[in-house]
Design a protein around this motif. Structure first.
Motif, mmCIF file in Angstrom:
data_model
loop_
_atom_site.group_PDB
_atom_site.id
_atom_site.type_symbol
_atom_site.label_atom_id
_atom_site.label_comp_id
_atom_site.label_asym_id
_atom_site.label_seq_id
_atom_site.Cartn_x
_atom_site.Cartn_y
_atom_site.Cartn_z
ATOM 1 N N VAL A 33 0.869 -1.176 0.000
ATOM 2 C CA VAL A 33 0.000 0.000 0.000
ATOM 3 C C VAL A 33 0.907 1.228 0.000
ATOM 4 O O VAL A 33 1.784 1.351 0.864
ATOM 5 N N THR A 34 0.730 2.126 -0.981
ATOM 6 C CA THR A 34 1.548 3.343 -1.004
ATOM 7 C C THR A 34 0.673 4.555 -0.676
ATOM 8 O O THR A 34 -0.456 4.659 -1.148
ATOM 9 N N LEU A 35 1.211 5.442 0.160
ATOM 10 C CA LEU A 35 0.535 6.707 0.475
ATOM 11 C C LEU A 35 1.521 7.829 0.215
ATOM 12 O O LEU A 35 2.541 7.931 0.905
ATOM 13 N N ASP A 36 1.235 8.635 -0.807
ATOM 14 C CA ASP A 36 2.117 9.748 -1.136
ATOM 15 C C ASP A 36 1.408 11.072 -0.887
ATOM 16 O O ASP A 36 0.182 11.116 -0.755
ATOM 17 N N GLY A 37 2.217 12.147 -0.877
ATOM 18 C CA GLY A 37 1.619 13.469 -0.707
ATOM 19 C C GLY A 37 2.635 14.449 -0.156
ATOM 20 O O GLY A 37 3.737 14.055 0.238
ATOM 21 N N PRO A 38 2.269 15.740 -0.137
ATOM 22 C CA PRO A 38 3.209 16.764 0.345
ATOM 23 C C PRO A 38 3.417 16.719 1.862
ATOM 24 O O PRO A 38 2.716 15.990 2.568
ATOM 25 N N ALA A 39 4.374 17.515 2.317
ATOM 26 C CA ALA A 39 4.702 17.565 3.748
ATOM 27 C C ALA A 39 3.462 17.904 4.572
ATOM 28 O O ALA A 39 2.664 18.763 4.183
ATOM 29 N N ALA A 40 3.313 17.216 5.679
ATOM 30 C CA ALA A 40 2.225 17.468 6.646
ATOM 31 C C ALA A 40 0.827 17.247 6.063
ATOM 32 O O ALA A 40 -0.149 17.808 6.548
ATOM 33 N N SER A 41 0.722 16.418 5.035
ATOM 34 C CA SER A 41 -0.611 16.105 4.480
ATOM 35 C C SER A 41 -1.297 15.034 5.323
ATOM 36 O O SER A 41 -2.418 14.642 5.037
ATOM 37 N N GLY A 42 -0.592 14.533 6.338
ATOM 38 C CA GLY A 42 -1.171 13.535 7.236
ATOM 39 C C GLY A 42 -0.810 12.122 6.853
ATOM 40 O O GLY A 42 -1.261 11.159 7.477
ATOM 41 N N LYS A 43 0.032 11.981 5.823
ATOM 42 C CA LYS A 43 0.285 10.619 5.306
ATOM 43 C C LYS A 43 0.994 9.719 6.309
ATOM 44 O O LYS A 43 0.741 8.517 6.330
ATOM 45 N N SER A 44 1.840 10.309 7.153
ATOM 46 C CA SER A 44 2.585 9.468 8.079
ATOM 47 C C SER A 44 1.655 8.850 9.131
ATOM 48 O O SER A 44 1.673 7.624 9.341
ATOM 49 N N SER A 45 0.810 9.675 9.773
ATOM 50 C CA SER A 45 -0.064 9.092 10.801
ATOM 51 C C SER A 45 -1.124 8.206 10.171
ATOM 52 O O SER A 45 -1.489 7.164 10.740
ATOM 53 N N VAL A 46 -1.601 8.575 8.973
ATOM 54 C CA VAL A 46 -2.595 7.726 8.297
ATOM 55 C C VAL A 46 -1.956 6.385 7.927
ATOM 56 O O VAL A 46 -2.517 5.316 8.201
ATOM 57 N N ALA A 47 -0.768 6.436 7.338
ATOM 58 C CA ALA A 47 -0.097 5.193 6.924
ATOM 59 C C ALA A 47 0.151 4.296 8.136
ATOM 60 O O ALA A 47 -0.025 3.077 8.069
ATOM 61 N N THR A 101 3.413 -1.729 14.758
ATOM 62 C CA THR A 101 2.817 -0.650 15.555
ATOM 63 C C THR A 101 3.898 0.384 15.863
ATOM 64 O O THR A 101 5.059 0.044 16.028
ATOM 65 N N GLY A 102 3.458 1.642 15.936
ATOM 66 C CA GLY A 102 4.393 2.709 16.286
ATOM 67 C C GLY A 102 5.171 3.219 15.099
ATOM 68 O O GLY A 102 5.051 2.704 13.988
ATOM 69 N N SER A 103 5.968 4.268 15.348
ATOM 70 C CA SER A 103 6.711 4.886 14.256
ATOM 71 C C SER A 103 8.005 4.124 13.991
ATOM 72 O O SER A 103 8.387 3.242 14.754
ATOM 73 N N ASN A 104 8.661 4.473 12.902
ATOM 74 C CA ASN A 104 9.946 3.854 12.558
ATOM 75 C C ASN A 104 11.051 4.438 13.440
ATOM 76 O O ASN A 104 10.929 5.551 13.939
ATOM 77 N N ARG A 105 12.095 3.686 13.618
ATOM 78 C CA ARG A 105 13.287 4.211 14.293
ATOM 79 C C ARG A 105 14.420 4.240 13.264
ATOM 80 O O ARG A 105 14.494 3.379 12.387
ATOM 81 N N ILE A 106 15.288 5.232 13.418
ATOM 82 C CA ILE A 106 16.474 5.294 12.554
ATOM 83 C C ILE A 106 17.712 5.226 13.441
ATOM 84 O O ILE A 106 17.852 6.006 14.389
ATOM 85 N N LEU A 107 18.581 4.278 13.124
ATOM 86 C CA LEU A 107 19.865 4.169 13.825
ATOM 87 C C LEU A 107 20.973 4.587 12.866
ATOM 88 O O LEU A 107 20.994 4.149 11.713
ATOM 89 N N VAL A 108 21.860 5.433 13.340
ATOM 90 C CA VAL A 108 23.052 5.781 12.561
ATOM 91 C C VAL A 108 24.247 5.292 13.358
ATOM 92 O O VAL A 108 24.439 5.697 14.506
ATOM 93 N N GLN A 226 -10.903 9.682 9.780
ATOM 94 C CA GLN A 226 -11.769 9.631 8.591
ATOM 95 C C GLN A 226 -10.974 9.235 7.353
ATOM 96 O O GLN A 226 -11.467 8.492 6.502
ATOM 97 N N VAL A 227 -9.747 9.731 7.264
ATOM 98 C CA VAL A 227 -8.912 9.376 6.106
ATOM 99 C C VAL A 227 -8.557 7.884 6.165
ATOM 100 O O VAL A 227 -8.634 7.171 5.152
ATOM 101 N N VAL A 228 -8.208 7.411 7.365
ATOM 102 C CA VAL A 228 -7.886 5.985 7.538
ATOM 103 C C VAL A 228 -9.082 5.133 7.098
ATOM 104 O O VAL A 228 -8.932 4.155 6.358
ATOM 105 N N ALA A 229 -10.280 5.544 7.521
ATOM 106 C CA ALA A 229 -11.489 4.777 7.169
ATOM 107 C C ALA A 229 -11.680 4.745 5.653
ATOM 108 O O ALA A 229 -12.013 3.703 5.078
#
Ligand code: DC
Length: 240
Positions: A33-47, A101-108, A226-229
């Protein structure tokens, strides 16, 4: 350059929906499933919520560009210097850890830098760093190594990286509403955030064209729930 993706997900627990999709389409293709869009369009929390509902790993592609930018800033390189940026990426180990569940983590180099990736400084420089073909190739290669089913958000997931994905979405919202969603998450005020978002839209314009087969959702008047639904309903309709 070393980089790995780690998924803390058991494949056996993927939802009935995926199994249905596999049977309906009579193939073993993965459920992307791909969710694209501009910055702060809500794609991260929706995805993230869609991934959770489907019991799939969620991947935020922008974090890889943000990690590259953080390295550039820490090493005081010019973000415009493509060769120097690429050489720097080659010297560091960047890991993206995706979970159901939860957000991604980045390790450097083994250190969790996730909390440093959403600053005004990274925001202001990430478009310049991510414009370089060499940096995009560095990210694309890693994303295409992801195996199995997953939900991924970004700018060009449905157009460039996973054009074969069956479930594609493109989220938009007015710059003003997007800026309001960012207030509180950034040090700057509403006007500055709005200007910065518009600037980033211009700089990211090349990556921002929606896939022709993506369902476009204007989230200006909608809550994340609503977007998730809508997304889940569309996936169910497409599968059945
Ligand atoms: O989604 P985000 O705001 O975390 O993304 C940060 C930056 O990374 C964005 O301004 C442009 C770049 N980016 C990109 O070029 N392509 C992607 N698929 C994701 C992000």
């Amino acid at each position: 350059m070393i980089m790995s993706m780690t998924f803390a997900m058991e494949r056996e627990t993927a939802s009935e929906l995926i199994e249905e999709d596999r049977l309906m389409n009579d193939n073993d293709k993965c459920f992307v499933v791909t969710l694209d869009g501009p910055a702060a369009s809500g794609k991260s929390s929706v995805a993230q919520q869609v991934a959770e509902a489907l019991n799939l790993p969620f991947v935020s592609s922008g974090l890889l560009y943000r990690a590259a930018t953080l390295l550039v800033l820490k090493h005081r390189l010019l973000p415009e210097d493509e060769a120097a940026v690429l050489a720097l990426l080659g010297k560091h180990r960047v890991e993206l850890i995706a979970r159901t569940t939860g957000s991604n983590r980045i390790l450097v180099d083994g250190q969790d830098v996730s909390a440093q990736l959403h600053t005004d400084d990274v925001d202001a420089n990430v478009s310049v760093v991510s414009r370089h073909d060499a940096v995009r190739d560095w990210v694309y290669k890693r994303l295409r190594e992801i195996k199995g089913s997953f939900v991924i958000e970004g700018r060009d997931m449905g157009t460039v990286v996973f054009p074969e994905a069956r479930h594609k979405f493109y989220l938009t919202a007015s710059a003003e509403v997007r800026a309001k969603r960012r207030v509180g998450e950034r040090a700057a005020g509403l006007r500055q955030i709005t200007e910065a978002l518009k600037r980033r839209d211009q700089l990211d314009a090349k990556q921002l064209a929606p896939a022709s087969d993506a369902l476009k959702i204007d989230t200006t008047e909608l809550t994340a729930e609503q977007v998730v639904a809508k997304v889940l309903k569309q996936i169910r309709t497409a599968v059945n």
